[in-house]
Design an enzyme around this catalytic site. Structure first.
Site, PDB file in Angstrom:
ATOM      1  N   ASP A  65      72.651  59.993   6.237  1.00 60.46           N
ATOM      2  CA  ASP A  65      73.840  59.803   6.835  1.00 60.46           C
ATOM      3  C   ASP A  65      73.684  60.808   8.477  1.00 60.46           C
ATOM      4  OD1 ASP A  65      76.669  59.461   7.834  1.00 60.46           O
ATOM      5  OD2 ASP A  65      76.883  61.303   8.075  1.00 60.46           O
ATOM      6  N   THR A  98      76.697  55.535  12.926  1.00 64.78           N
ATOM      7  CA  THR A  98      76.633  56.717  13.812  1.00 64.78           C
ATOM      8  C   THR A  98      75.130  56.738  13.800  1.00 64.78           C
ATOM      9  OG1 THR A  98      76.214  57.929  11.577  1.00 64.78           O
ATOM     10  CG2 THR A  98      78.330  58.259  13.024  1.00 64.78           C
ATOM     11  N   THR A  99      73.661  55.622  12.673  1.00 65.25           N
ATOM     12  CA  THR A  99      72.482  55.525  13.144  1.00 65.25           C
ATOM     13  C   THR A  99      72.364  54.301  14.036  1.00 65.25           C
ATOM     14  OG1 THR A  99      72.544  56.171  10.511  1.00 65.25           O
ATOM     15  CG2 THR A  99      70.472  55.600  11.863  1.00 65.25           C
ATOM     16  N   ASP A 391      83.184  57.921   4.452  1.00 63.93           N
ATOM     17  CA  ASP A 391      82.297  56.997   5.541  1.00 63.93           C
ATOM     18  C   ASP A 391      83.734  55.642   5.207  1.00 63.93           C
ATOM     19  OD1 ASP A 391      81.126  58.286   6.679  1.00 63.93           O
ATOM     20  OD2 ASP A 391      79.253  57.628   6.435  1.00 63.93           O
TER      21      ASP A 391
END
Length: 534
Positions: A65, A98-99, A391
């Site tokens: 994550d 997020t990545t 998520d």
């Protein structure tokens, strides 16, 4: 005679980086952060082991994550900190991507570095990026679909989004099971988006597939000794009040007595004071008393004598959620029973999960409340499973609010890049170079997804671009067979809200870093002996 020595404005130990050096420092920091998380992107992404130091030394987290990795990595570079904060905002806003947002922002800055070497001014690059961002956003909006009017189709969209989100996580082997779990939980919210009504409880032991959804609220606590273990039509008083013996709590105070009898009198007075407090609580006619703080033996005994279930040390997150789902309020004083809003539920009973006993609250007023119990072999596995499921739940909740969907697997990025390339071809001037760099940065996302799976990214992405140029706007990367495929047929769907947030956040963060031409680091505060900081 005029002195040629430069005038120093900043303190002796303050540092200043100017112009090209400042810009290079920003680029290096941001690109390094992007490269750090790049290998975790996509369904075949790798995990990172994070080892804690300091108080929690030796504690290990295994995760892919992006937000969790960046939160744990201490960075000193200002540009890197901007990207870390950006990923945190992405996590708070929509829960996923997020990545992607970090990789996209770092790739934009990698492209900007090349353009600056070709003597393009940062403001020219920014002007090109802004036009490219608007075109990409328009292309994304045009490609988005909305099936919210058809319940069955919308549920299938949610299932596809959950599968896509979980396919890059530890739960990918059980994504069908957990996707159904997450969609069932979110559908119970009936569009309210009240995420706090969904509770996640982690219990080691068993396998991941032994996780389940419980239609009620579970509290990981036990009632006191000799108190009822089952309560029907419960009237619940939720409190945050000290229930230890009321001693004199003034720092440094002392009491002198001239006999042991006086000590006994003090103890009796303390007990009487606690008894009065318990009687005030019982005056609310509650059948269950839940306290945020400890309940000592004497008040626990008084509650048992009155036939009231008393639960102590309910963690604050748990007690706030309990107040929400039971329709009560957290109270600290008990002088006005008429003004207190009590919580209610049909049944409170003990249940066993593995070797642990928990309390289940059934028939709560907030009907959508539910609990997902996550089982797993080790603490690291269930921690990562919780992050993955959280998520998925966040993305699904965002999709219920913003019901449009787009296709994943690099499809949306290629679609946007194709639109930006078209705009660049029609734009005269240097801004066209910046637009092309923006499109190349967008294409880095499908390239990275293919690279992480060990496939030939150059071949796949060139096929993908050719297909989109010919009007096949649903083409994306099929990472299970290593070829280009139709995302609509494969059911690889993502939330429009997530994709839009990635595009806007990354372009704004990259623009902010590109504007910098001066970095000033303050002089550190010095410690003066015996006087602390000066």
């Amino acid at each position: 005679m005029v002195s040629l020595n430069p005038v120093r404005i900043l303190k002796n130990e303050a540092e200043e980086e100017k112009g090209e050096i400042a810009r290079l420092s920003s680029f290096v920091g941001a690109i390094a952060i992007g490269d750090l998380v790049k290998s975790t992107l996509g369904p075949k992404g790798m995990d990172k082991i994070l080892v804690a130091h300091g108080r929690s030394a030796g504690q290990v987290e295994v995760t892919n994550d992006g937000a969790t990795i960046l939160k744990a990595v201490g960075v000193d570079n200002p540009a890197a900190k901007i990207l870390v904060d950006m990923s945190r905002v992405q996590d708070d806003e929509v829960g996923d991507g997020t990545t992607s947002v970090t990789v996209f922002a770092s790739e934009l800055l990698r492209e900007a570095e090349k353009l600056i070497e070709q003597k393009l001014h940062p403001q020219t690059i920014i002007a090109g990026w802004r036009a490219a961002t608007q075109t990409a956003r328009s292309a994304l909006i045009a490609a988005a679909q909305d099936n919210s009017n058809n319940v069955d189709k919308f549920r299938e969209d949610l299932m596809n989004i959950a599968r896509t989100t979980l396919s890059s996580k530890i739960l990918s082997q059980h994504k069908e099971y957990f996707a159904k779990l997450a969609v069932d939980a979110v559908m119970r919210l009936k569009g309210s988006g009240e995420m706090s009504a969904i509770q996640l409880i982690k219990k080691t032991g068993g396998t991941l597939e032994e996780s389940f959804l419980d239609e009620g609220f579970l509290l990981d606590k036990k009632p006191g000794v000799h108190q009822p273990k089952r309560v029907e039509n419960a009237k619940i008083l939720i409190a945050n009040t000290p229930m230890d013996t009321d001693k004199i709590k003034v720092f440094g105070s002392s009491i002198k007595v001239d006999s042991m009898a006086k000590i006994a009198e003090l103890e009796v007075a303390e007990k009487e004071k606690m008894k009065d407090k318990v009687n005030k609580i019982l005056g609310h006619n509650c059948t269950v008393f839940i306290n945020r703080q400890l309940i000592y033996n004497y008040p626990e005994q008084l509650f048992a004598d009155a036939g009231v279930m008393a639960i102590e040390h309910a963690d604050f997150d748990g007690i706030e959620r309990l107040a929400l789902v039971t329709g009560g309020e957290i109270v600290s004083t008990f002088d006005n029973p008429d003004l207190v809003k009590m919580g209610r539920c049909d049944l409170i009973e003990q249940i066993m999960i593995g070797e642990d006993t928990l309390l289940r609250f059934s028939g709560v007023p907030l009907g959508e409340a539910c609990t997902i119990v996550i089982r797993g072999a080790t603490q690291q596995i269930i921690d990562e499973a919780e992050r993955s499921l959280h998520d998925a739940l966040c993305v699904l909740t965002a999709t219920v609010k913003e019901t449009r969907i787009v296709y994943g697997g690099g499809c949306s990025e290629t679609l946007m890049a194709t639109a930006v390339y078209k705009l660049a071809a029609e734009t005269p001037g240097k801004e066209a170079m910046a637009m092309e760099s923006f499109a190349r940065a967008l294409l880095q996302l499908p390239i990275t997804i293919a690279d992480n799976a060990g496939y030939d990214s150059a071949q796949l992405v060139s096929e993908l671009r050719a297909g989109h140029s010919q009007g096949n706007s649903t083409l994306g990367l099929n990472m299970y067979e290593g070829k280009v495929g139709c995302m609509k047929e494969l059911g690889i769907t993502e939330s429009f809200a997530v994709k839009r947030q990635v595009l806007m956040s990354a372009s704004e963060a990259a623009e902010m870093i590109l504007r910098v031409d001066n970095i000033i680091k303050c002089a550190p505060r010095k410690r003066v002996p015996d006087r602390g900081y000066c």
